[in-house]
Write a protein that holds these residues in place. Structure first.
Motif, PDB file in Angstrom:
ATOM      1  N   GLU A  46       0.929  -1.266   0.201  1.00 28.86           N
ATOM      2  CA  GLU A  46       0.271   0.138   0.304  1.00 28.86           C
ATOM      3  C   GLU A  46       1.297   1.558   0.513  1.00 28.86           C
ATOM      4  O   GLU A  46       0.145   2.234   0.050  1.00 28.86           O
ATOM      5  N   GLU A  47       2.126   0.940   0.077  1.00 29.08           N
ATOM      6  CA  GLU A  47       2.967   2.321  -0.327  1.00 29.08           C
ATOM      7  C   GLU A  47       3.543   2.948  -1.671  1.00 29.08           C
ATOM      8  O   GLU A  47       3.724   2.475  -2.194  1.00 29.08           O
ATOM      9  N   SER A  48       3.119   4.075  -1.684  1.00 27.01           N
ATOM     10  CA  SER A  48       3.878   4.657  -2.947  1.00 27.01           C
ATOM     11  C   SER A  48       5.215   4.455  -2.935  1.00 27.01           C
ATOM     12  O   SER A  48       5.599   4.873  -2.425  1.00 27.01           O
ATOM     13  N   PHE A  49       5.235   4.516  -4.746  1.00 26.87           N
ATOM     14  CA  PHE A  49       6.601   4.516  -5.165  1.00 26.87           C
ATOM     15  C   PHE A  49       7.466   5.643  -4.696  1.00 26.87           C
ATOM     16  O   PHE A  49       8.254   5.549  -4.650  1.00 26.87           O
ATOM     17  N   PHE A  50       6.379   6.623  -4.959  1.00 25.53           N
ATOM     18  CA  PHE A  50       7.529   8.211  -4.797  1.00 25.53           C
ATOM     19  C   PHE A  50       7.571   8.399  -3.223  1.00 25.53           C
ATOM     20  O   PHE A  50       8.423   8.542  -3.191  1.00 25.53           O
ATOM     21  N   ASP A  51       6.472   8.311  -2.698  1.00 23.14           N
ATOM     22  CA  ASP A  51       7.163   7.892  -1.063  1.00 23.14           C
ATOM     23  C   ASP A  51       7.909   7.324  -0.506  1.00 23.14           C
ATOM     24  O   ASP A  51       8.952   7.286   0.347  1.00 23.14           O
ATOM     25  N   LEU A  52       8.204   5.818  -1.604  1.00 24.25           N
ATOM     26  CA  LEU A  52       9.927   5.298  -0.938  1.00 24.25           C
ATOM     27  C   LEU A  52      11.105   6.013  -1.704  1.00 24.25           C
ATOM     28  O   LEU A  52      11.813   4.918  -1.889  1.00 24.25           O
ATOM     29  N   GLY A  53       9.944   7.188  -2.483  1.00 17.95           N
ATOM     30  CA  GLY A  53      12.326   7.557  -2.996  1.00 17.95           C
ATOM     31  C   GLY A  53      12.140   7.307  -4.278  1.00 17.95           C
ATOM     32  O   GLY A  53      13.328   7.369  -5.081  1.00 17.95           O
ATOM     33  N   GLY A  54      10.746   6.573  -5.050  1.00 17.57           N
ATOM     34  CA  GLY A  54      11.222   7.043  -6.933  1.00 17.57           C
ATOM     35  C   GLY A  54      10.764   7.719  -7.689  1.00 17.57           C
ATOM     36  O   GLY A  54      10.447   8.799  -7.169  1.00 17.57           O
TER      37      GLY A  54
END
Length: 871
Positions: free
Chosen positions: A785-793
């Motif tokens: 459920e984590e956003s790719f962009f929240d993870l630094g993508g």
């Protein structure tokens, strides 16, 4: 060893006598000037030993009373040398009054941060041995003083002087871990020069006291900038392309995928379109917006605008409509050319502008159709080298993009330098993989076309995927490839992973890093996997026709070279590079200063912004050409002994991320428009893997705002590469004593964990998607459920994800899908839908198109056929 002549010493004694200062104080003032200008520090701390026998009762006692004083001297470039001597006198007298306080006690009370690498409080010692030394006389024994070198430096630098024959002589002891003999010798020459000029002109500001010797000044200003060479700057680039088309009409000029054009076909297509543009009012100094993907048609349109006499302003389709509209409005484009695929976007952009400033919108397909019958040769010359060639927008610190104007002469000079330094010939295939809004795209499109080579346009989905780019480079026989260091790092990683199966790149002659500092470690890694492919490190600014310095690297930097960053090299043909201090004086070798660029390639300035132009494009005092200007880069650098410039960083907040130049102020201004954001600051943070990530620190009112909300807010206003990957909530921003944001006091962002509770993958596809994300993002596990962009993508990493999923799942997955489905769960669902063969969007689109083509009678028949039969 060091010697100062009698005349200089007598002059310094006279200067000191006028302000009640001793020779020690006057010499220390000169030494502090050199240290300040070397280090750029406004305050300099120097240690000195004192006998500490200030009371008569101590003079006859046996024992070691010597103490160390720390003398802290403030230096400003505007103070005269005589004034500085007076300031040093006050500091020394004040220190001597407290000379009885042991140095160790001072350290104990002040508690400075201790380092094993250097002494506390000061690292430079100054000693003047001016007490008489009686000759030692022993019965029957001959004695003499013998200097002893124990091989150890007590401090980073120690200057010890004593009177000799009316002058001064002495030695410098230095840490050989920090300095070499040549550097120390140069420093002593600079000290001698400063002291001599100070003795002769004591009322001169210390910032203007010359440090350079005559030979050094000539070498730095003239010898290393003797770049005059032949370049066809009396012609425009489209004229060079037309001449090449006449010479080699049947040679392939450009390829993109399966489409290719010969020189004759490319030139004629551009000629036809140019005539249509001329009819629509395009001419010298007229700007034309170009909204299209990088392909063959884009190149044709670019050349056609040039042939019509106009200048082009690239509009990247990936940027938000609001930003594109601001650029079109600011540029004053009278005409916007758009590819059919972006007709709706172009319409939105133009419709949002006031009617009186609204440009004419033309689809490229319609113009090409109108141009089919426009036969004939090249149009008459309409643009000259002094006319505007293109307008590129870069990030602006005030929140508004800056429009950089570059003329044809600078463009041609840069192309010529690339051809010369890379040895490009008709046998070369030059990759065009830079975004159209990035200045590198200009030479990538055009350089090969002026010398008979081939331009290979590489689509984004390949250009952003390291593995695919390696394979395409091999398959297409590309001989010159330019990438930003972040992509180069991914390519090296892929090559390492593939091992013996890696593409051989047999046709590649040059790898050209650009857009950011090239780390020596990355350079060594490239040569480890491709030892036969040299590199050309490049440095430049959009404001000066792209690159201004080149450094060829035929082998990797030595492993024992302590410099972490590869030098940026020396200026290209007809360009000049200076390293100047704050008073516009040239810095000596090894002394940091600001890099300034001069020469043919210096741009015209910023469109409709005379104030910013005047502050950045300055009169060139070192050129004999009337009206010549220097571009102030705000980069910090220093000369090496071989004349190459080392890049040391920035003296403002501008950062480069994945090759894009970003002013954090523009992001901060966009964030401030959010109603809940009370204060914010944006910085670039190194994630430890060689990648920079934008981090936004946000003070919200009345409470925290999620990063997901802020990211969505910014995506409507900024291009993707300017949207921070991490948002850190703060109760308040840390301030320094001046009330400004203390960026060094900002807490380190947590780049390892997301903001949501971990939810494990639940289906085989989710497991596979999560595994690919974990590999690309370098994480142990990924929540579905984590956003790719929240993870630094970001877009480059998104391209890698899409490419790996295509290979592993054999699924057709456009890059835009990851921006729309940015969690593992949503992306896995989209993958499963595509694997099942169901594409509702495409089916619905096809159905709507079919209905729109139906006549009223066909619709009536269809509706009647669907009616249920009566019972």
């Amino acid at each position: 060893r060091f010697r100062l002549e009698r005349g200089v010493v007598e002059g310094l004694v006279g200067v000191g006598r006028g302000v009640g200062a001793t020779l020690f104080m006057t010499l220390l003032a000169g030494f502090v000037v050199v240290l300040s200008r070397y280090s750029g520090q406004r305050e300099v701390c120097v240690g000195t030993p004192v006998a500490n026998r200030s009371r008569a009762e101590l003079e006859g006692l046996i024992g070691f009373f010597v103490n160390t004083l720390v003398l802290r001297v403030g230096v400003s470039g505007g103070v005269s040398f005589r004034g500085l001597v007076g300031r040093v006198r006050d500091v020394v007298v004040g220190g001597l009054e407290h000379g009885g306080l042991p140095f160790e006690r001072l350290v104990e009370e002040l508690r400075p941060v201790r380092r094993l690498s250097h002494a506390p409080l000061f690292q430079v010692m100054f000693i003047l041995q001016n007490a008489p030394r009686p000759a030692m006389s022993l019965p029957g024994v001959h004695t003499e003083s013998v200097p002893v070198d124990n091989g150890t430096a007590k401090y980073d630098l120690t200057l010890e002087l004593e009177p000799a024959d009316g002058g001064l002589t002495g030695i410098v002891e230095y840490s050989s871990d920090l300095f070499d003999a040549d550097r120390i010798q140069r420093m002593l020459e600079h000290l001698r020069s400063v002291l001599a000029s100070a003795a002769a002109e004591p009322d001169r500001p210390v910032g203007s006291l010359p440090m350079l010797t005559g030979g050094e000044r000539r070498q730095i200003l003239h010898d290393w900038n003797d770049t005059a060479c032949t370049a066809p700057v009396d012609r425009c680039v489209h004229e060079l392309v037309a001449a090449q088309a006449a010479a080699t009409p049947d040679r392939i000029a450009v390829r993109c995928g399966d489409r290719e054009l010969t020189y004759a076909e490319l030139n004629e297509a551009a000629n036809q379109l140019a005539r249509v543009l001329i009819d629509r009012g395009v001419g010298p100094e007229v700007l034309v917006g170009l909204l299209a993907d990088r392909d063959v048609d884009y190149l044709v349109a670019l050349l056609a605008i040039f042939k019509a006499g106009g200048a082009y302003a690239p509009l990247h389709p990936a940027e938000p409509a609001a930003r594109l509209g601001a650029m079109v409005a600011h540029s004053g484009c009278g005409l916007v050319l758009a590819a059919d695929a972006y007709a709706d976007l172009a319409g939105t952009v133009c419709a949002g502008l006031p009617e009186e400033n609204r440009p004419e919108l033309c689809l490229l397909s319609a113009l090409r159709a109108a141009a089919v019958d426009r036969v004939g040769g090249d149009p008459d010359r309409r643009a000259v080298p002094g006319n505007l060639g293109y307008l590129l927008y870069t990030s602006g610190s005030t929140g508004t993009p800056k429009g950089v104007m570059v003329e044809h002469a600078g463009l041609v000079n840069h192309l010529t330098a690339k051809i010369r330094d890379l040895g490009i010939t008709e046998a070369d295939v030059v990759a065009q993989n830079g975004p159209q809004s990035f200045d590198v795209s200009v030479w990538q499109f055009l350089a090969a076309l002026t010398c008979g080579g081939c331009t290979e346009i590489i689509p984004d989905e390949i250009a952003h995927d390291a593995a695919a780019l390696l394979a395409e480079t091999e398959r297409r026989g590309i001989s010159v490839l330019q990438v930003v260091p972040s992509v180069l790092r991914q390519m090296v990683h892929e090559a390492d992973t593939l091992g013996a199966l890696r593409p051989r790149l047999g046709g590649l002659r040059w790898m050209v890093p650009t857009g950011d500092a090239l780390m020596a470690e990355l350079c060594r890694r490239w040569f480890a996997v491709y030892p036969d492919v040299p590199m050309l490190n490049t440095y430049g600014s959009t404001e000066c026709s792209d690159d201004q310095c080149h450094l060829p690297l035929l082998e990797p930097p030595p492993a024992d070279d302590a410099a972490p960053i590869v030098p940026i090299g020396r200026p290209i043909g007809n360009m000049r590079a200076y390293v100047l201090d704050e008073r516009f004086q040239p810095c000596p070798v090894g002394v940091p200063g600001e890099v300034y660029i001069g020469g043919v390639g210096v741009g015209r300035g910023y469109l409709s912004d005379p104030e910013r132009t005047a502050g950045t494009f300055l009169p060139d005092p070192y050129s004999g050409v009337p009206g010549a200007r220097l571009y102030r880069t705000r980069d910090v650098g220093q000369f090496r002994p071989d004349g190459a410039i080392e890049f040391l960083g920035r003296n403002d907040h501008l950062v480069k991320v994945r090759g894009f130049r970003i002013e954090p102020g523009e992001i901060e201004a966009a964030l401030a428009e959010h109603p809940a954001v009370r204060d914010t600051v944006v910085v670039a943070h190194d994630d430890g893997a060689g990648h920079k990530r934008l981090v936004a620190y946000v003070v919200a009112d009345p409470g925290p705002v999620s990063g997901e909300v802020l990211r969505a807010f910014l995506r409507d206003r900024l291009p993707e590469y300017m949207v921070p990957g991490v948002f850190v909530p703060l109760e308040s921003l840390p301030l320094n004593v001046n009330g400004k944001v203390d960026r060094k006091a900002l807490p380190a962002p947590d780049l390892t964990t997301g903001s949501r509770t971990y939810v494990a993958p639940r289906t085989p596809v989710e497991h596979q998607v999560a595994q690919v994300w974990a590999e690309v993002l370098r994480r142990d596990r990924i929540s579905v459920e984590e956003s790719f962009f929240d993870l630094g993508g970001h877009s480059l990493l998104a391209s890698q994800v899409v490419a790996r999923l295509r290979r592993s799942l054999d699924v057709d997955l456009p890059l835009r899908v990851l921006f729309e489905a940015d969690t593992v769960a949503s992306l896995a669902a989209e993958v499963e839908r595509r694997l099942s063969g169901v594409d509702r969007d495409e089916d619905l689109t096809a159905l709507v198109e079919a209905v729109e083509r139906m006549t009223d009678e066909e619709v009536e028949l269809l509706l009647n056929a669907q009616k249920p039969e009566a019972p």
